[in-house]
Design an enzyme around this catalytic site. Structure first.
Site, short mmCIF file in Angstrom:
data_model
loop_
_atom_site.label_atom_id
_atom_site.label_comp_id
_atom_site.label_asym_id
_atom_site.label_seq_id
_atom_site.Cartn_x
_atom_site.Cartn_y
_atom_site.Cartn_z
N HIS A 241 0.86 -1.19 0.00
CA HIS A 241 0.00 0.00 0.00
C HIS A 241 0.90 1.24 0.00
O HIS A 241 1.36 1.69 1.04
CB HIS A 241 -0.91 -0.02 1.23
CG HIS A 241 -1.91 1.10 1.27
ND1 HIS A 241 -3.05 1.06 2.05
CD2 HIS A 241 -1.96 2.30 0.64
CE1 HIS A 241 -3.73 2.18 1.90
NE2 HIS A 241 -3.08 2.96 1.05
N HIS B 158 1.40 4.94 -2.36
CA HIS B 158 1.07 5.85 -3.47
C HIS B 158 2.37 6.52 -3.89
O HIS B 158 2.97 7.24 -3.08
CB HIS B 158 0.06 6.90 -3.02
CG HIS B 158 -1.21 6.31 -2.46
ND1 HIS B 158 -2.34 6.10 -3.22
CD2 HIS B 158 -1.51 5.85 -1.22
CE1 HIS B 158 -3.28 5.55 -2.48
NE2 HIS B 158 -2.81 5.39 -1.25
N GLU C 189 -11.20 3.28 5.75
CA GLU C 189 -10.18 4.21 6.28
C GLU C 189 -10.94 5.28 7.07
O GLU C 189 -10.89 5.30 8.30
CB GLU C 189 -9.35 4.82 5.15
CG GLU C 189 -8.31 5.83 5.62
CD GLU C 189 -7.59 6.57 4.48
OE1 GLU C 189 -8.12 6.60 3.36
OE2 GLU C 189 -6.49 7.12 4.74
N ASP D 21 1.80 3.98 2.89
CA ASP D 21 0.77 4.83 2.29
C ASP D 21 1.37 6.00 1.51
O ASP D 21 1.58 5.90 0.31
CB ASP D 21 -0.23 5.31 3.35
CG ASP D 21 -1.61 5.62 2.81
OD1 ASP D 21 -1.85 5.39 1.61
OD2 ASP D 21 -2.47 6.07 3.59
N1 HPA Z 1 -6.45 7.47 1.24
C1 HPA Z 1 -7.16 7.78 0.16
N2 HPA Z 1 -6.62 8.27 -0.94
C2 HPA Z 1 -5.31 8.47 -0.98
C3 HPA Z 1 -4.52 8.18 0.10
C4 HPA Z 1 -5.12 7.65 1.26
O1 HPA Z 1 -4.48 7.34 2.30
N3 HPA Z 1 -3.25 8.51 -0.27
C5 HPA Z 1 -3.29 8.95 -1.53
N4 HPA Z 1 -4.54 8.95 -1.97
ZN ZN Z 2 -3.67 4.81 0.52
#
Ligand code: HPA
Ligand code: ZN
Length: 335
Positions: free
Chosen positions: A14, A16, A197, A275
């Site tokens: 996970h 980005h 989340e 993340d």
């Molecule tokens: N959550 C949702 N969208 C996102 C995140 C996240 O942690 N990071 C980058 N885009």
């Molecule tokens: Zn994410």
């Protein structure tokens, strides 16, 4: 940080890639691309990194992407991540990118995909990290937009292994993207989605039942639904948990309040991930170190979490076998 968290062989599932843009690199790219940022100094930029929720982070995250213009920018960003991931013990990384966020700024798919893919192509040789690329779709945009971009990625034979769903969760439920995930499944792609989340546990159930995802990104609010927890345990659905992200975006008050210990205890298939590490206080090694400091779990829980990350990855069985062997050696060395 002790060396233990860094030597622990692990997969990161996970991540980005746009969330790995460190402030220094943002300023360097702004300079070379002639882009004037609203916060043009390190000090003023760093002052923006106090978040109150997911949206407050997303606003900065999308704004900072403005510096990504050329293929070299995407490649440099990706290599910088891989270098830091290598230092954190990552052996395999499944990396999300946000194609719609770049298209909206007038950056072609070929530029974003080409730059990221170029860095990933030499990742095993350069960093000893096998990789997979996941196209994440913005759930606050329409399904039609996502479908159009997915078709373009398929038409250009982009080297993606799967699709994901990210951005503002609440009010943008999985049910909005049934056709997108159907299309991706038909194309033979792996399916993952952020759920639970900020959004409710029902979004986790819907991501599984309506979208057919193989993994849930985050999923921490699953613990609010005991029946769902029982199902996730029984089916061993992978949840890619990101503890420091959850603290920084106030999904939990403090790390001490994080549900991860309860999730591990319940036998859920949880892994630890970073993340958007440039925004949330550290890479995956730092996440492990913070957990160790808070919960004093020791090597056996670290082993479980790393083992979960390997088995939940989309790596080949042969690659998983190599990583499990490395993990066994790490365990033996702990004494
Ligand atoms: N959550 C949702 N969208 C996102 C995140 C996240 O942690 N990071 C980058 N885009
Ligand atoms: Zn994410």
């Amino acid at each position: 940080m002790t060396t233990q968290e860094l030597t622990l062989p692990k997969a990161e599932l996970h991540l980005h890639i746009e969330g790995t843009l460190e402030p220094e690199l943002i300023l360097e790219m702004a300079e070379r691309n002639g882009i004037v940022l609203p916060f043009p100094t390190l000090e003023s930029l760093r002052a923006q990194y106090e978040f109150t929720d997911l949206q407050s982070f997303l606003n900065l995250y999308y704004a900072n992407m403005a510096v990504l213009i050329t293929e070299a920018d995407f490649a440099d960003m990706t290599r910088a991540y891989l270098r830091r991931a290598q230092a954190a013990g990552v052996r395999h990384a499944e990396i999300m990118f946000d194609p719609q966020a770049h298209l909206a700024r007038g950056v072609e798919l070929t530029t974003a995909v080409g730059g990221i893919a170029a860095a990933l192509a030499s990742s095993e040789a350069d960093f000893g990290i096998s990789t997979g690329l996941i196209a994440a779709f913005l759930r606050d945009e329409s399904e039609a937009s996502a479908l159009e971009v997915l078709e373009a990625l398929l038409a250009m034979e982009a080297p993606i292994i799967g699709i994901g769903l990210d951005s503002a969760e609440v009010g943008n439920p999985p049910s909005k993207f049934v056709r997108l995930f159907e299309r991706a499944r038909k194309a033979g792609l792996h399916l993952v989605a952020h759920a639970g989340e900020e959004g409710p546990a029902s979004y986790v159930t819907d991501a599984l039942d309506l979208l057919g995802v193989e993994r849930i990104d985050h999923g921490i609010r699953s613990v609010e639904d005991p029946a769902l927890v029982a199902r996730l345990v029984a089916e061993q659905v992978p949840l890619t948990v990101c503890p420091l992200s959850n603290v920084r975006l106030r999904a939990v008050n403090t790390l001490a309040d994080h549900p991860l210990p309860r999730m591990v205890e319940a036998g859920m298939n949880v892994s630890v991930n970073s993340d958007d590490p440039a925004y949330f206080g550290g890479y995956v090694g730092t996440n492990f170190a913070a957990l160790e400091k808070e919960f004093a779990w020791g090597a056996s829980v670290a082993q479980t979490l790393a083992s979960n990350s390997i088995r939940s990855s989309f790596a080949s069985d042969a690659r998983k076998g190599e990583m499990f062997a490395e993990l066994d050696s790490w365990v033996a060395a702990q004494g």
